[in-house]
Design an enzyme around this catalytic site. Sequence first.
Site, mmCIF file in Angstrom:
data_model
loop_
_atom_site.group_PDB
_atom_site.id
_atom_site.type_symbol
_atom_site.label_atom_id
_atom_site.label_comp_id
_atom_site.label_asym_id
_atom_site.label_seq_id
_atom_site.Cartn_x
_atom_site.Cartn_y
_atom_site.Cartn_z
ATOM 1 N N LYS A 135 0.887 -1.173 0.000
ATOM 2 C CA LYS A 135 0.000 0.000 0.000
ATOM 3 C C LYS A 135 0.918 1.214 0.000
ATOM 4 C CE LYS A 135 -1.968 3.008 1.852
ATOM 5 N NZ LYS A 135 -1.805 4.403 1.359
ATOM 6 N N GLU A 176 8.677 0.612 11.337
ATOM 7 C CA GLU A 176 9.778 1.579 11.148
ATOM 8 C C GLU A 176 9.127 2.948 11.259
ATOM 9 O OE1 GLU A 176 12.839 0.660 10.771
ATOM 10 O OE2 GLU A 176 12.724 -1.411 10.091
ATOM 11 N N GLY A 179 6.203 4.470 8.634
ATOM 12 C CA GLY A 179 5.422 5.701 8.654
ATOM 13 C C GLY A 179 5.522 6.358 10.012
ATOM 14 N N SER A 180 4.505 7.111 10.343
ATOM 15 C CA SER A 180 4.576 7.910 11.569
ATOM 16 C C SER A 180 4.296 7.056 12.812
ATOM 17 C CB SER A 180 3.577 9.053 11.481
ATOM 18 O OG SER A 180 2.293 8.518 11.302
ATOM 19 N N THR A 181 4.807 7.528 13.926
ATOM 20 C CA THR A 181 4.639 6.784 15.178
ATOM 21 C C THR A 181 3.163 6.652 15.582
ATOM 22 O OG1 THR A 181 6.888 7.235 15.898
ATOM 23 C CG2 THR A 181 5.274 6.791 17.634
ATOM 24 N N GLU A 236 8.922 15.300 15.904
ATOM 25 C CA GLU A 236 9.448 15.170 14.544
ATOM 26 C C GLU A 236 8.779 16.210 13.635
ATOM 27 O OE1 GLU A 236 8.218 11.685 12.256
ATOM 28 O OE2 GLU A 236 10.303 11.461 11.645
ATOM 29 N N CYS A 253 13.302 9.971 7.972
ATOM 30 C CA CYS A 253 13.004 9.494 9.323
ATOM 31 C C CYS A 253 14.245 9.598 10.204
ATOM 32 C CB CYS A 253 12.507 8.073 9.275
ATOM 33 S SG CYS A 253 13.443 7.067 8.139
ATOM 34 N N ILE A 296 0.433 6.426 13.760
ATOM 35 C CA ILE A 296 -0.239 5.399 12.934
ATOM 36 C C ILE A 296 0.357 4.032 13.235
ATOM 37 C CG2 ILE A 296 -0.828 4.709 10.566
ATOM 38 C CD1 ILE A 296 -1.788 7.401 10.352
ATOM 39 N N GLY A 297 1.653 3.989 13.524
ATOM 40 C CA GLY A 297 2.285 2.721 13.897
ATOM 41 C C GLY A 297 1.634 2.121 15.145
HETATM 42 P P1 NAP Z 1 1.970 8.165 7.748
HETATM 43 O O1 NAP Z 1 1.017 9.278 7.677
HETATM 44 O O2 NAP Z 1 2.067 7.390 9.000
HETATM 45 O O3 NAP Z 1 1.574 7.197 6.536
HETATM 46 C C1 NAP Z 1 2.345 6.075 6.199
HETATM 47 C C2 NAP Z 1 1.501 5.092 5.416
HETATM 48 O O4 NAP Z 1 0.455 4.603 6.256
HETATM 49 C C3 NAP Z 1 0.811 5.696 4.196
HETATM 50 O O5 NAP Z 1 0.796 4.734 3.164
HETATM 51 C C4 NAP Z 1 -0.582 5.964 4.715
HETATM 52 O O6 NAP Z 1 -1.548 6.020 3.690
HETATM 53 C C5 NAP Z 1 -0.798 4.755 5.604
HETATM 54 N N1 NAP Z 1 -1.830 4.917 6.622
HETATM 55 C C6 NAP Z 1 -2.378 6.057 7.091
HETATM 56 N N2 NAP Z 1 -3.329 5.773 8.013
HETATM 57 C C7 NAP Z 1 -3.373 4.440 8.130
HETATM 58 C C8 NAP Z 1 -4.148 3.540 8.938
HETATM 59 N N3 NAP Z 1 -5.043 3.974 9.809
HETATM 60 N N4 NAP Z 1 -3.935 2.216 8.787
HETATM 61 C C9 NAP Z 1 -3.024 1.754 7.914
HETATM 62 N N5 NAP Z 1 -2.272 2.554 7.138
HETATM 63 C C10 NAP Z 1 -2.432 3.880 7.244
HETATM 64 O O7 NAP Z 1 3.429 8.623 7.391
HETATM 65 P P2 NAP Z 1 3.845 9.599 6.206
HETATM 66 O O8 NAP Z 1 3.295 10.935 6.550
HETATM 67 O O9 NAP Z 1 3.510 9.006 4.906
HETATM 68 O O10 NAP Z 1 5.448 9.547 6.324
HETATM 69 C C11 NAP Z 1 6.160 10.240 7.262
HETATM 70 C C12 NAP Z 1 6.498 9.390 8.475
HETATM 71 O O11 NAP Z 1 7.161 8.189 8.098
HETATM 72 C C13 NAP Z 1 7.452 10.085 9.395
HETATM 73 O O12 NAP Z 1 7.037 9.958 10.724
HETATM 74 C C14 NAP Z 1 8.772 9.340 9.192
HETATM 75 O O13 NAP Z 1 9.646 9.401 10.254
HETATM 76 C C15 NAP Z 1 8.302 7.975 8.922
HETATM 77 N N6 NAP Z 1 9.334 7.203 8.217
HETATM 78 C C16 NAP Z 1 10.036 6.252 8.909
HETATM 79 C C17 NAP Z 1 11.032 5.517 8.285
HETATM 80 C C18 NAP Z 1 11.803 4.476 9.046
HETATM 81 O O14 NAP Z 1 12.424 3.628 8.417
HETATM 82 N N7 NAP Z 1 11.806 4.470 10.359
HETATM 83 C C19 NAP Z 1 11.307 5.732 6.934
HETATM 84 C C20 NAP Z 1 10.580 6.692 6.263
HETATM 85 C C21 NAP Z 1 9.584 7.417 6.921
HETATM 86 P P3 NAP Z 1 -1.999 7.432 3.067
HETATM 87 O O15 NAP Z 1 -0.841 7.922 2.307
HETATM 88 O O16 NAP Z 1 -3.155 7.082 2.210
HETATM 89 O O17 NAP Z 1 -2.344 8.325 4.224
#
Ligand code: NAP
Length: 505
Positions: free
Chosen positions: A189, A264, A242-244, A399, A298, A246-247
Amino acid sequence: MSKVKESNFQVLDMKREHYQLLINGARVDSTSGETYECKNPATGEVIAHVAKASLKDAELAVKAARHAFDHGKWRKLPVGKRARVLNKIAGIMRARFGELVELEVLNSGKSIGAAQGQVMQAIEDFEFYAGAIVGHRGSVNNVPGQFQNITEKEPVGVCAQIIPWNYPMMMAAWKIAPAIATGCSVIVKPASLTPLTAIVLGEICVEAGVPEGVVNILPGSGGTIGNFLVEHEDVDKVAFTGSTPIGKNIMETASQTLKRVTLELGGKSPNIVFEDCDVNAAVDGSLFGIFYNTGQSCEARSRLYVHEDIYDEFMEKFVEKTSRLQVGDPFNKGTHIGSIISEEQVNVIDGYVQSAIEEGATILAGGKKATVAGFEGGYWYEPTIITDVHHEMKVVQEEIFGPVVVVMKFKDEKEAIGLANDTEYGLGSAIWTKDHGKATRVSKSIQAGIVMVNCPFSAFPGTPFGGYKQSGFGRELCIETLDLYTETKSILSYYGGKPLNPFGL
Ligand code: NAP
Ligand code: MG
């Protein structure tokens, strides 16, 4: 003898106006007929229309992935054949490197230099796992008596892989390569904002001979499709980046079916500059550490701690070089800072910066939205340096995910370690010193999954990537990742000549 079937499927135009879902080895429209607009964040222009997966499509993808895993031959192939297909995926990517880079830049607004590095790393991920999987195996364990115990590594099953927008191609590769290497089936996804290169990567997998249903790509809303996959009882594992917040959500939902989960998540990584470092190298590394990928990393080193003895010298150079960073046309080779991913994200970044100003912080560079001639419709932010902050402030603890760094002084090693560890996150960290003993002591004391010593880079294929604390758990990009896509089966057998009768009856 099982064979890898040659595929008739060919990815013709990588860059096109319409992108479809990839389900069961075929490009399909959403069953609802719905599409959405995908933009270039550097211009604000619509660059493509993308099929938006419905829940029905998600169900079809799960069925396809389940069938491929339960009844298909992918996982049963000799490992060398799976490895050959992974190498073929990498080969197609290498042959079409320029097109992949262009698509990544168009959809993400990142600088071409950053995109080139990331697409190359995505290729190397497939090559790395093609090699690594061949050596990934179970064990023979020491057991007493006439018993033999071996373990086998079996693929975990159907994996939902949910990825963010900041490294669209690289994150897709980090997820798909180790999973299919082990024999799993995946449903990826992508982030809604950046689905294009993930869709194309799925198509390349099919072209390379990955059987139908093994790799499925489902652009669509995280809140609906993503959540549906996390709830689904036929999905065995969720790998989320993704974000903490949502994780945490995902972990809770996945608990209902006890799915395997790897997370992650976000970070607020410290960058510690000691008084005995090579100051110029530390300035250059710190600059890259925060401003690479427009700070949308990240592991961005967004908290800069500088020893008081070299603070003035370091900061003079750091601010001067920041002022020379080129913000603008992502396709220009001289550009360091591309666009921000969306208007919403620009406003989030600016909200943080303004909150710091209101709380009395000083802005040493940037501090506001940027405008770029010829790119007025895009989303831009100036590389920003903030000082005079307290450790409890939001800009220090949370962050920001943009080109913003906070800087503080420290006086000794103990204080630096205390400050570095004073957040809920624990992803990256960097140390600049020529003292090996100090580097080692601090590395061991930092609560983070990654420590960079006199080094601006955080990872290459083979180096474990992942977090401590609320930056998540599980490691990607390394051998250990293969363990996280497999179950360990223990097989205990008795080889004695005399039958055993434990009850003695
Ligand atoms: P995000 O808002 O958490 O979204 C990540 C993914 O999750 C997207 O595909 C999103 O879909 C999906 N999502 C949203 N709500 C969901 C739910 N309720 N259930 C399942 N999936 C859901 O993160 P982002 O804004 O895309 O990215 C930024 C974040 O990613 C930052 O916090 C960054 O630190 C983190 N990140 C971490 C790493 C690592 O390796 N640790 C690497 C890269 C990024 P939609 O796009 O449709 O909302
Ligand atoms: Mg988001």
